[in-house]
Design a protein around this motif. Structure first.
Motif, PDB file in Angstrom:
ATOM      1  N   ASP A   1       0.606  -1.537  -0.239  1.00  0.00           N
ATOM      2  CA  ASP A   1      -0.180   0.011   0.028  1.00  0.00           C
ATOM      3  C   ASP A   1       1.021   1.441   0.119  1.00  0.00           C
ATOM      4  N   ASN A   2       0.368   1.785   0.312  1.00  0.00           N
ATOM      5  CA  ASN A   2       0.854   3.688   0.006  1.00  0.00           C
ATOM      6  C   ASN A   2       2.005   3.698   0.859  1.00  0.00           C
ATOM      7  N   ALA A   3       1.535   3.398   1.349  1.00  0.00           N
ATOM      8  CA  ALA A   3       1.529   3.759   3.464  1.00  0.00           C
ATOM      9  C   ALA A   3       3.749   2.662   3.828  1.00  0.00           C
ATOM     10  N   GLN A   4       3.612   1.861   3.095  1.00  0.00           N
ATOM     11  CA  GLN A   4       4.352   0.792   3.246  1.00  0.00           C
ATOM     12  C   GLN A   4       5.598   1.351   1.760  1.00  0.00           C
ATOM     13  N   ALA A   5       5.221   1.641   1.021  1.00  0.00           N
ATOM     14  CA  ALA A   5       5.568   2.115  -0.329  1.00  0.00           C
ATOM     15  C   ALA A   5       6.634   3.456   0.443  1.00  0.00           C
ATOM     16  N   ASP A   6       5.860   4.188   0.861  1.00  0.00           N
ATOM     17  CA  ASP A   6       6.543   6.025   1.583  1.00  0.00           C
ATOM     18  C   ASP A   6       7.264   5.383   2.449  1.00  0.00           C
ATOM     19  N   GLU A   7       7.385   4.077   3.345  1.00  0.00           N
ATOM     20  CA  GLU A   7       8.765   3.803   4.508  1.00  0.00           C
ATOM     21  C   GLU A   7       9.750   2.808   3.450  1.00  0.00           C
ATOM     22  N   TRP A   8       9.493   2.422   2.138  1.00  0.00           N
ATOM     23  CA  TRP A   8      10.397   1.878   1.362  1.00  0.00           C
ATOM     24  C   TRP A   8      11.213   2.951   1.010  1.00  0.00           C
ATOM     25  N   ALA A   9      10.255   4.241   0.370  1.00  0.00           N
ATOM     26  CA  ALA A   9      11.268   5.041  -0.461  1.00  0.00           C
ATOM     27  C   ALA A   9      11.964   5.470   0.344  1.00  0.00           C
ATOM     28  N   LYS A  10      11.860   6.353   1.668  1.00  0.00           N
ATOM     29  CA  LYS A  10      12.244   7.096   2.404  1.00  0.00           C
ATOM     30  C   LYS A  10      13.571   6.215   3.195  1.00  0.00           C
ATOM     31  N   ALA A  11      13.736   5.114   3.386  1.00  0.00           N
ATOM     32  CA  ALA A  11      14.689   4.400   4.070  1.00  0.00           C
ATOM     33  C   ALA A  11      15.872   4.138   3.054  1.00  0.00           C
ATOM     34  N   ASP A  12      15.283   3.539   0.988  1.00  0.00           N
ATOM     35  CA  ASP A  12      16.385   3.755   0.076  1.00  0.00           C
ATOM     36  C   ASP A  12      16.826   5.006   0.043  1.00  0.00           C
ATOM     37  N   ALA A  13      15.897   6.292   0.855  1.00  0.00           N
ATOM     38  CA  ALA A  13      16.686   7.326  -0.145  1.00  0.00           C
ATOM     39  C   ALA A  13      17.876   7.418   1.353  1.00  0.00           C
ATOM     40  N   GLN A  14      18.176   6.894   1.810  1.00  0.00           N
ATOM     41  CA  GLN A  14      19.129   7.245   2.798  1.00  0.00           C
ATOM     42  C   GLN A  14      20.704   6.840   2.743  1.00  0.00           C
ATOM     43  N   GLN A  15      20.207   5.882   1.602  1.00  0.00           N
ATOM     44  CA  GLN A  15      21.597   4.889   1.114  1.00  0.00           C
ATOM     45  C   GLN A  15      21.937   5.668  -0.540  1.00  0.00           C
ATOM     46  N   LEU A  16      20.694   6.210  -0.829  1.00  0.00           N
ATOM     47  CA  LEU A  16      20.897   6.805  -2.544  1.00  0.00           C
ATOM     48  C   LEU A  16      21.456   8.043  -2.804  1.00  0.00           C
ATOM     49  N   LYS A  17      21.276   8.527  -1.080  1.00  0.00           N
ATOM     50  CA  LYS A  17      21.233  10.117  -1.770  1.00  0.00           C
ATOM     51  C   LYS A  17      22.998  10.449  -1.561  1.00  0.00           C
ATOM     52  N   ARG A  18      23.384   9.279  -2.035  1.00  0.00           N
ATOM     53  CA  ARG A  18      25.197   9.722  -2.568  1.00  0.00           C
ATOM     54  C   ARG A  18      25.173  10.442  -3.966  1.00  0.00           C
ATOM     55  N   TYR A  19      24.187  10.465  -4.254  1.00  0.00           N
ATOM     56  CA  TYR A  19      24.009  10.751  -5.677  1.00  0.00           C
ATOM     57  C   TYR A  19      23.331  12.082  -5.427  1.00  0.00           C
ATOM     58  N   THR A  20      23.568  13.533  -6.072  1.00  0.00           N
ATOM     59  CA  THR A  20      23.685  14.423  -5.785  1.00  0.00           C
ATOM     60  C   THR A  20      22.515  14.716  -7.164  1.00  0.00           C
ATOM     61  N   ILE A  21      21.180  14.505  -6.847  1.00  0.00           N
ATOM     62  CA  ILE A  21      20.782  14.726  -8.262  1.00  0.00           C
ATOM     63  C   ILE A  21      20.452  16.392  -8.499  1.00  0.00           C
ATOM     64  N   GLY A  22      20.304  17.406  -7.664  1.00  0.00           N
ATOM     65  CA  GLY A  22      19.447  18.975  -7.777  1.00  0.00           C
ATOM     66  C   GLY A  22      18.126  18.466  -7.655  1.00  0.00           C
ATOM     67  N   SER A  23      17.463  19.348  -8.506  1.00  0.00           N
ATOM     68  CA  SER A  23      16.423  19.793  -8.384  1.00  0.00           C
ATOM     69  C   SER A  23      15.244  19.372 -10.211  1.00  0.00           C
ATOM     70  N   PRO A  24      15.641  17.803 -10.524  1.00  0.00           N
ATOM     71  CA  PRO A  24      15.102  17.902 -11.687  1.00  0.00           C
ATOM     72  C   PRO A  24      13.477  17.755 -11.407  1.00  0.00           C
ATOM     73  N   ASP A  25      13.486  18.276 -13.414  1.00  0.00           N
ATOM     74  CA  ASP A  25      11.458  17.709 -13.525  1.00  0.00           C
ATOM     75  C   ASP A  25      11.517  16.310 -14.219  1.00  0.00           C
ATOM     76  N   ILE A  26      11.151  15.489 -13.122  1.00  0.00           N
ATOM     77  CA  ILE A  26      10.790  14.302 -13.482  1.00  0.00           C
ATOM     78  C   ILE A  26       9.587  13.335 -13.534  1.00  0.00           C
ATOM     79  N   THR A  27       9.580  13.053 -14.950  1.00  0.00           N
ATOM     80  CA  THR A  27       7.797  12.455 -15.716  1.00  0.00           C
ATOM     81  C   THR A  27       8.111  11.244 -15.848  1.00  0.00           C
ATOM     82  N   MET A  28       7.224  10.255 -15.050  1.00  0.00           N
ATOM     83  CA  MET A  28       7.356   9.016 -15.242  1.00  0.00           C
ATOM     84  C   MET A  28       6.196   8.710 -16.201  1.00  0.00           C
ATOM     85  N   VAL A  29       6.261   8.241 -17.584  1.00  0.00           N
ATOM     86  CA  VAL A  29       4.752   7.693 -18.333  1.00  0.00           C
ATOM     87  C   VAL A  29       4.364   5.935 -18.860  1.00  0.00           C
TER      88      VAL A  29
END
Length: 273
Positions: A210-238
């Motif tokens: 569900d969305n709650a688990q999706a948010d939980e996983w995303a925030k946990a994964d972001a901790q290790q992926l923040k080593r990539y400085t992506i700036g502030s791009p506009d992102i579109t998922m098609v």
């Protein structure tokens, strides 16, 4: 009878005052309202360059030969090129999404069409230069569109089509961010991350419930992926899903995961189409 005399001095002063007032108004307009002097729709040398990244899913889960997918993605390619290819120096890269995404650059294009300096040109010469530039840019856009569409329909029959490594797009975005350009990122993908191994996500085998688990996983994964400085791009998922797709096929929790992850990493606008 009272006589009235013509005074050259008074009329000259009045004329000079009028000129001064108009000059002040023109300077104010140019300084405070740049739109008074030029159309915002026309590229100018002061426009910031745009660096566009298109990630094309080349795994088994996305079939661009399906009529709906092909039509949707071709229309998206048209929009991307029309909106982001505007002037000399704009860039567009195409990467394939599969097991080795970060090494899968298929296209690297830099716009060459240039608008000549018309700051001191007459209105006639300015119009001629703008017309010539539009013709050159239109021709170059058509060439770019053809090259991107060739990559869109290219088939991947190799073993790399078994896994979908979208995380690997992050170092690509981080590298482009170093250019200083405005970055636009487009994922033409189902966004089903599927990489086996410790610390990775395989949404084919285990999607967020569900969305709650999706948010939980995303925030946990972001901790290790923040080593990539992506700036502030506009992102579109098609996404390639038809409007009547089931939840099992088009899982909203998966989209929620990516929206949260990209936001946590600092992305600007994140949207789904």
């Amino acid at each position: 009878m009272q006589q009235r005399f013509f005074s050259p001095t008074n009329n000259t002063d009045r004329y000079l005052n009028t000129l001064i007032n108009w000059a002040f108004f023109a300077a104010l307009c140019l300084g405070l309202f740049p739109g008074c002097s030029s159309s915002p729709d026309k590229p100018t040398p002061t426009d910031d360059p745009v660096y566009t990244l298109i990630f094309l899913d080349k795994t088994r889960s996305v079939d661009v030969n399906k009529a709906f997918v092909n039509r949707k993605y071709q229309q998206m390619v048209d929009e991307i090129i029309e909106q982001n290819i505007r002037q000399k120096g704009d860039k567009l890269d195409v990467y394939f999404i599969h097991e080795n995404t970060s090494k899968a650059r298929a296209l690297n294009i830099t716009v060459r069409s240039e608008m000549e300096d018309v700051s001191a040109a007459s209105p006639t010469d300015r119009e001629a230069a703008e017309t010539e530039f539009k013709l050159l840019l239109t021709r170059e856009k058509a060439q770019i569109r053809q090259r991107v569409l060739q990559q869109l329909v290219a088939q991947n029959t190799g073993s790399s089509n078994r896994e979908t490594d979208i995380w690997a797009s992050l170092p690509v975005i981080a590298k482009v961010n170093e250019s200083g350009a405005a970055v636009k990122v487009f994922y033409l993908s189902d966004m089903i991350e599927s990489v086996k191994g410790t610390g990775r996500r395989d949404f084919q085998m285990k999607p967020p419930k569900d969305n709650a688990q999706a948010d939980e996983w995303a925030k946990a994964d972001a901790q290790q992926l923040k080593r990539y400085t992506i700036g502030s791009p506009d992102i579109t998922m098609v996404l390639p899903f038809e409007p009547n797709a089931s939840v099992r096929e088009n899982n909203p929790a998966v989209t929620q995961y990516w929206q949260t992850l990209f936001a946590e990493l600092g992305a600007g606008v994140v949207e789904e189409q």
